[in-house]
Design an enzyme around this catalytic site. Structure first.
Site, PDB file in Angstrom:
ATOM      1  N   HIS A  92       0.821  -1.221   0.000  1.00 25.11           N
ATOM      2  CA  HIS A  92       0.000   0.000   0.000  1.00 25.11           C
ATOM      3  C   HIS A  92       0.849   1.263   0.000  1.00 25.11           C
ATOM      4  CE1 HIS A  92       0.079   1.000   4.413  1.00 25.11           C
ATOM      5  NE2 HIS A  92       0.154  -0.301   4.590  1.00 25.11           N
ATOM      6  N   ASP A 201       5.759   2.029   7.146  1.00 26.55           N
ATOM      7  CA  ASP A 201       4.503   1.328   6.874  1.00 26.55           C
ATOM      8  C   ASP A 201       3.734   2.155   5.836  1.00 26.55           C
ATOM      9  OD1 ASP A 201       2.066   0.042   6.887  1.00 26.55           O
ATOM     10  OD2 ASP A 201       1.493   0.753   8.879  1.00 26.55           O
ATOM     11  N   GLU A 230      -5.348   1.760   2.103  1.00 29.17           N
ATOM     12  CA  GLU A 230      -5.270   0.568   2.946  1.00 29.17           C
ATOM     13  C   GLU A 230      -5.553   0.921   4.395  1.00 29.17           C
ATOM     14  OE1 GLU A 230      -3.172  -2.498   5.527  1.00 29.17           O
ATOM     15  OE2 GLU A 230      -2.948  -0.332   5.456  1.00 29.17           O
ATOM     16  N   GLU A 231      -5.014   2.050   4.832  1.00 25.42           N
ATOM     17  CA  GLU A 231      -5.082   2.416   6.257  1.00 25.42           C
ATOM     18  C   GLU A 231      -6.490   2.789   6.708  1.00 25.42           C
ATOM     19  OE1 GLU A 231      -2.830   1.871   8.258  1.00 25.42           O
ATOM     20  OE2 GLU A 231      -0.861   2.057   7.327  1.00 25.42           O
ATOM     21  N   ASP A 253       3.869  -5.979   3.627  1.00 24.18           N
ATOM     22  CA  ASP A 253       3.547  -4.864   4.521  1.00 24.18           C
ATOM     23  C   ASP A 253       4.627  -4.727   5.581  1.00 24.18           C
ATOM     24  OD1 ASP A 253       2.076  -2.776   5.763  1.00 24.18           O
ATOM     25  OD2 ASP A 253       0.195  -3.712   5.191  1.00 24.18           O
ATOM     26  N   HIS A 344       2.777   3.979  12.858  1.00 24.50           N
ATOM     27  CA  HIS A 344       1.691   4.959  12.993  1.00 24.50           C
ATOM     28  C   HIS A 344       2.044   6.032  14.027  1.00 24.50           C
ATOM     29  CE1 HIS A 344      -1.611   2.243  11.046  1.00 24.50           C
ATOM     30  NE2 HIS A 344      -0.414   2.070  10.493  1.00 24.50           N
TER      31      HIS A 344
HETATM   32 ZN    ZN Z   1       0.605  -1.132   6.479  1.00 24.07          ZN
END
Ligand code: ZN
Length: 376
Positions: A92, A201, A230-231, A253, A344
């Site tokens: 992603h 990520d 994706e998130e 990922d 994140h």
């Molecule tokens: Zn990811």
């Protein structure tokens, strides 16, 4: 070595990478990862990463297109002209971040969080806003002005503002439009044996997939999907899986390691994945159960090549594999992630060796794949 629990699903494997490496020439490209990680591509606004991807893969693929949602879909045909298994690899392009939703009278910007970001990591962070990457900060009241009660209060995202230095609402409106995204301002850095970036990520996955397209050809018809959104719910992957209709798919990922001491400073034995232990192969997550044949195939490859690997313990979360699995009549899927800490947040950290070994495993998976992998 400290004691730890060893769940029954964890297979026997070498603890360390062997000193000698198998002769797999392709290496992941750290400078490409730097550009990808520094680019801003909060979900739904992936253009900056898409441009980098298109530029990087152009000379190495047989077909490439951008679909209606913004996914990049590319094809690298098989080495021999015969019909070859159709394999989809997905990574992603989007990252978590913020969306500007209003301008306050004092010139500060209201925002909503996009994707899973804890409010605990927002306060006081430097950010960039909009396509021009205007510098700003998520304002935090200085400690001098906080009474003891406010010092202990959690600040909710609705109470936070992004400050770009605009002196008035009008000035802020001239600089930033509602709907523009903000992202952490962290610059990518190569540390001693490790990599730090705001969007590892999943730019690690994107850089791996670009590297795989640069290699080959392979005995498979390789379909690559660089996915959007994706998130916020695996949205790009769903339509990519439908369009490609692959015989099997692997999501590339980056997975959060849970390997730091707990709040009392004790060793954390509830590992889902650990830094330094190699590529993370998924048995199951919150969205899917991996196809057992694909899990076994990857484990066999790693063991034969003496590559370190680890099995991600079942748990929450999900990757693009979860959406691809349920397209059309169904697709056998598995996920392979690079382990990283602090996902994140403003800066995630991964070990270079984990990425390199992930790349080696994926290269082998493409080079050795044939239809027998999925035989029942
Ligand atoms: Zn990811």
């Amino acid at each position: 070595m400290p004691t730890r629990t060893r769940p029954p699903t964890r297979p026997a494997r070498p603890r360390r990478a062997p000193a000698h490496r198998p002769a797999i020439p392709a290496q992941p490209d750290v400078e490409l990862l730097r550009a990808l990680s520094n680019a801003a591509a909060v979900s739904g606004d992936e253009g900056a990463v898409r441009r980098l991807v298109l530029e990087a893969i152009g000379p190495h693929v047989d077909e490439v297109k951008v679909d209606a949602l913004g996914n990049v879909l590319a094809v690298k045909r098989a080495a021999r002209g015969r019909a070859a298994p159709r394999l989809l690899l997905a990574a992603h392009m989007d990252e978590v971040g913020m969306m500007i939703v209003d301008h306050d009278s004092d010139g500060s910007l209201r925002f909503e969080i996009v994707g899973g970001v804890s409010e605990r990591v927002l306060l006081g962070k430097a950010v960039t806003v909009g396509p021009r990457r205007l510098p700003g900060v998520i304002g935090a009241a200085p400690v001098h002005l906080l009474g003891s009660e406010r010092l202990e209060t959690v600040v909710r995202p609705g109470q936070m503002r992004i400050d770009i230095g605009a002196a008035s609402q009008e000035a802020a409106r001239r600089q930033v439009a509602v709907g523009e995204r903000a992202t952490f301002a962290t610059e990518f850095a190569v540390l001693a044996g490790a990599l730090r970036g705001k969007a590892l990520d999943d730019r690690l996955g994107c850089a791996s997939l670009i590297g795989l397209l640069r290699g080959g050809p392979y005995p498979v018809e390789l379909h690559a999907a660089f996915t959007v959104q994706e998130e916020v719910g695996l949205r790009g992957a769903r339509v990519a899986g439908y369009a490609v209709e692959p015989q099997a798919a692997i999501a590339l990922d980056c997975t959060p390691t849970n390997d730091l001491p707990d709040s009392r400073g004790r060793e954390n034995t509830q590992y889902n994945a650990r830094l330094g232990q190699g590529p993370v192969i998924y048995l199951a997550d919150g969205r899917t159960i991996s196809d057992r044949r694909l899990v076994d195939y990857l484990r066999r490859l790693a063991e034969d090549a003496k590559l370190p690997y680890q099995i991600r313990q079942p748990g929450g979360g999900g990757t693009d594999a979860g959406a691809i699995q349920q397209t059309r009549a169904g697709v056998p899927v598995v996920s392979v992630s690079v382990p990283a800490r602090y996902l994140h947040s403003p800066a995630a950290l991964a070990r270079s060796a984990d990425w390199e070994n992930t790349f080696r495993l994926l290269t082998l998976a493409l080079e050795r794949y044939d239809a027998r992998v999925l035989r029942r």
